[in-house]
Write a protein that holds these residues in place. Sequence first.
Motif, PDB file in Angstrom:
ATOM      1  N   MET A   1      46.830  15.392  49.309  1.00  0.00           N
ATOM      2  CA  MET A   1      45.640  15.159  50.111  1.00  0.00           C
ATOM      3  C   MET A   1      44.403  15.260  49.225  1.00  0.00           C
ATOM      4  N   PHE A   2      43.619  14.192  49.175  1.00  0.00           N
ATOM      5  CA  PHE A   2      42.406  14.151  48.373  1.00  0.00           C
ATOM      6  C   PHE A   2      41.191  14.301  49.296  1.00  0.00           C
ATOM      7  N   ALA A   3      40.330  15.276  48.981  1.00  0.00           N
ATOM      8  CA  ALA A   3      39.164  15.545  49.819  1.00  0.00           C
ATOM      9  C   ALA A   3      37.890  15.378  48.988  1.00  0.00           C
ATOM     10  N   HIS A   4      36.934  14.662  49.528  1.00  0.00           N
ATOM     11  CA  HIS A   4      35.708  14.318  48.798  1.00  0.00           C
ATOM     12  C   HIS A   4      34.645  15.414  48.902  1.00  0.00           C
ATOM     13  N   GLY A   5      33.625  15.294  48.074  1.00  0.00           N
ATOM     14  CA  GLY A   5      32.543  16.254  48.052  1.00  0.00           C
ATOM     15  C   GLY A   5      31.381  15.857  48.946  1.00  0.00           C
ATOM     16  N   PHE A   6      30.321  16.657  48.900  1.00  0.00           N
ATOM     17  CA  PHE A   6      29.130  16.406  49.710  1.00  0.00           C
ATOM     18  C   PHE A   6      28.531  15.038  49.395  1.00  0.00           C
ATOM     19  N   GLY A   7      28.142  14.324  50.442  1.00  0.00           N
ATOM     20  CA  GLY A   7      27.464  13.044  50.283  1.00  0.00           C
ATOM     21  C   GLY A   7      28.360  11.910  49.850  1.00  0.00           C
ATOM     22  N   CYS A   8      29.664  12.156  49.793  1.00  0.00           N
ATOM     23  CA  CYS A   8      30.603  11.139  49.327  1.00  0.00           C
ATOM     24  C   CYS A   8      31.559  10.741  50.449  1.00  0.00           C
ATOM     25  N   ASP A   9      32.575   9.964  50.106  1.00  0.00           N
ATOM     26  CA  ASP A   9      33.634   9.630  51.046  1.00  0.00           C
ATOM     27  C   ASP A   9      34.915   9.397  50.247  1.00  0.00           C
ATOM     28  N   GLN A  10      35.962   9.004  50.928  1.00  0.00           N
ATOM     29  CA  GLN A  10      37.264   8.872  50.265  1.00  0.00           C
ATOM     30  C   GLN A  10      37.276   7.835  49.147  1.00  0.00           C
ATOM     31  N   ASN A  11      36.311   6.925  49.161  1.00  0.00           N
ATOM     32  CA  ASN A  11      36.231   5.897  48.128  1.00  0.00           C
ATOM     33  C   ASN A  11      36.054   6.504  46.738  1.00  0.00           C
ATOM     34  N   MET A  12      35.551   7.727  46.668  1.00  0.00           N
ATOM     35  CA  MET A  12      35.331   8.389  45.389  1.00  0.00           C
ATOM     36  C   MET A  12      36.636   8.708  44.659  1.00  0.00           C
ATOM     37  N   ARG A  23      54.861   8.558  43.490  1.00  0.00           N
ATOM     38  CA  ARG A  23      55.653   9.795  43.591  1.00  0.00           C
ATOM     39  C   ARG A  23      55.357  10.621  44.833  1.00  0.00           C
ATOM     40  N   PHE A  24      54.190  10.379  45.450  1.00  0.00           N
ATOM     41  CA  PHE A  24      53.769  11.192  46.575  1.00  0.00           C
ATOM     42  C   PHE A  24      53.243  10.318  47.710  1.00  0.00           C
ATOM     43  N   ARG A  25      53.321  10.845  48.914  1.00  0.00           N
ATOM     44  CA  ARG A  25      52.551  10.249  49.998  1.00  0.00           C
ATOM     45  C   ARG A  25      51.119  10.752  49.818  1.00  0.00           C
ATOM     46  N   THR A  26      50.170   9.866  49.638  1.00  0.00           N
ATOM     47  CA  THR A  26      48.786  10.273  49.416  1.00  0.00           C
ATOM     48  C   THR A  26      47.978  10.124  50.695  1.00  0.00           C
ATOM     49  N   VAL A  27      47.105  11.084  50.919  1.00  0.00           N
ATOM     50  CA  VAL A  27      46.272  11.112  52.118  1.00  0.00           C
ATOM     51  C   VAL A  27      44.810  11.125  51.701  1.00  0.00           C
ATOM     52  N   LEU A  28      44.044  10.178  52.196  1.00  0.00           N
ATOM     53  CA  LEU A  28      42.602  10.101  51.969  1.00  0.00           C
ATOM     54  C   LEU A  28      41.913  10.130  53.328  1.00  0.00           C
ATOM     55  N   PHE A  29      40.771  10.773  53.401  1.00  0.00           N
ATOM     56  CA  PHE A  29      40.070  10.870  54.683  1.00  0.00           C
ATOM     57  C   PHE A  29      38.578  11.078  54.437  1.00  0.00           C
ATOM     58  N   ASP A  30      37.795  10.900  55.483  1.00  0.00           N
ATOM     59  CA  ASP A  30      36.350  11.160  55.438  1.00  0.00           C
ATOM     60  C   ASP A  30      36.032  12.306  56.381  1.00  0.00           C
ATOM     61  N   TYR A  31      35.209  13.242  55.933  1.00  0.00           N
ATOM     62  CA  TYR A  31      34.727  14.285  56.837  1.00  0.00           C
ATOM     63  C   TYR A  31      33.805  13.672  57.886  1.00  0.00           C
ATOM     64  N   VAL A  32      33.679  14.352  59.001  1.00  0.00           N
ATOM     65  CA  VAL A  32      32.783  13.895  60.054  1.00  0.00           C
ATOM     66  C   VAL A  32      31.364  13.737  59.493  1.00  0.00           C
ATOM     67  N   GLY A  33      30.786  12.561  59.718  1.00  0.00           N
ATOM     68  CA  GLY A  33      29.449  12.281  59.203  1.00  0.00           C
ATOM     69  C   GLY A  33      29.461  11.560  57.873  1.00  0.00           C
ATOM     70  N   SER A  34      30.645  11.377  57.308  1.00  0.00           N
ATOM     71  CA  SER A  34      30.775  10.690  56.022  1.00  0.00           C
ATOM     72  C   SER A  34      31.628   9.436  56.182  1.00  0.00           C
ATOM     73  N   GLY A  35      31.365   8.445  55.335  1.00  0.00           N
ATOM     74  CA  GLY A  35      32.190   7.244  55.315  1.00  0.00           C
ATOM     75  C   GLY A  35      32.378   6.626  56.691  1.00  0.00           C
ATOM     76  N   ALA A  54      37.196  23.203  57.105  1.00  0.00           N
ATOM     77  CA  ALA A  54      38.547  23.649  56.765  1.00  0.00           C
ATOM     78  C   ALA A  54      39.486  23.486  57.956  1.00  0.00           C
ATOM     79  N   GLN A  55      38.987  23.741  59.152  1.00  0.00           N
ATOM     80  CA  GLN A  55      39.822  23.565  60.338  1.00  0.00           C
ATOM     81  C   GLN A  55      40.234  22.109  60.503  1.00  0.00           C
ATOM     82  N   ASP A  56      39.327  21.186  60.167  1.00  0.00           N
ATOM     83  CA  ASP A  56      39.676  19.765  60.227  1.00  0.00           C
ATOM     84  C   ASP A  56      40.789  19.433  59.231  1.00  0.00           C
ATOM     85  N   VAL A  57      40.721  20.030  58.041  1.00  0.00           N
ATOM     86  CA  VAL A  57      41.778  19.811  57.045  1.00  0.00           C
ATOM     87  C   VAL A  57      43.111  20.328  57.578  1.00  0.00           C
ATOM     88  N   VAL A  58      43.095  21.513  58.167  1.00  0.00           N
ATOM     89  CA  VAL A  58      44.318  22.086  58.745  1.00  0.00           C
ATOM     90  C   VAL A  58      44.854  21.191  59.856  1.00  0.00           C
TER      91      VAL A  58
END
Length: 243
Positions: A1-12, A23-35, A54-58
């Motif tokens: 699971m790849f998580a982006h930083g402030f002001g960014c989105d999964q495109n980063m 080799r892996f199932r990869t997961v990309l997502f945008d936090y609420v308010g991003s992307g 963090a709760q959203d990630v869980v």
Amino acid sequence: MFAHGFGCDQNMWRYVSPAFEDRFRTVLFDYVGSGGADIDAYVIEKYATLDGYAQDVVDLARALEIKDGIFVGHSVSAMIGLIAARQAPELFSKLVLVAPSPCYIDEADYVGGFNRAQILELLDFLDSNHMGWSQAMAPMIMANPDRPELGEELAGSFCRSDPEIAKRFARTTFLSDNRGDLGAIEAQVLILQCREDLIAPLAVGDYVHAAIPGSELVVMKATGHCPNLSAPEETIAAITAFV
């Protein structure tokens, strides 16, 4: 699971995540308010602390039935991932913290990189001029002056963020103190630290490494706060060696 930083989105993560798809199932997502995330899902009270993110990630990891996964978090997402791993230890067996900082403000013997007045000035600038802040800060954060297109991309990402949510997320990020979330953790931890980083200087990487028993610290040749964009091959190599 790849998580982006402030002001960014999964495109980063577009230069990094494909290297792991065989080799892996990869997961990309945008936090609420991003992307492309649903802005209507934003709740001020929930996202006033990093615990809400963090709760959203869980919730996402559980919905995808992830067990013993690998969480790769950039910048503020490093702390978000650490909090999530403490909330639900079964989800992630390995954490990759890319340019992490548990606290951005200097305090006593702790070096975060900024004093409180500097952080408040930065936040006031963002509050008053979102576009101007984005254009001014992005090249400094990216710190690759020989490749101005990287700073321009980061500025564009900042500008695409919902302005009101970005202002709140910035305060949640830069005024947070998550040093108490460090310490022993079930997951294996890799810390990727850039050799020159305005946002998370070397002293911060050393602090995180010392505070998490058994963690591994790699100081990269990359400069700036976004090695996933500026040095994807080095980032891929470091993660590959760890996983």
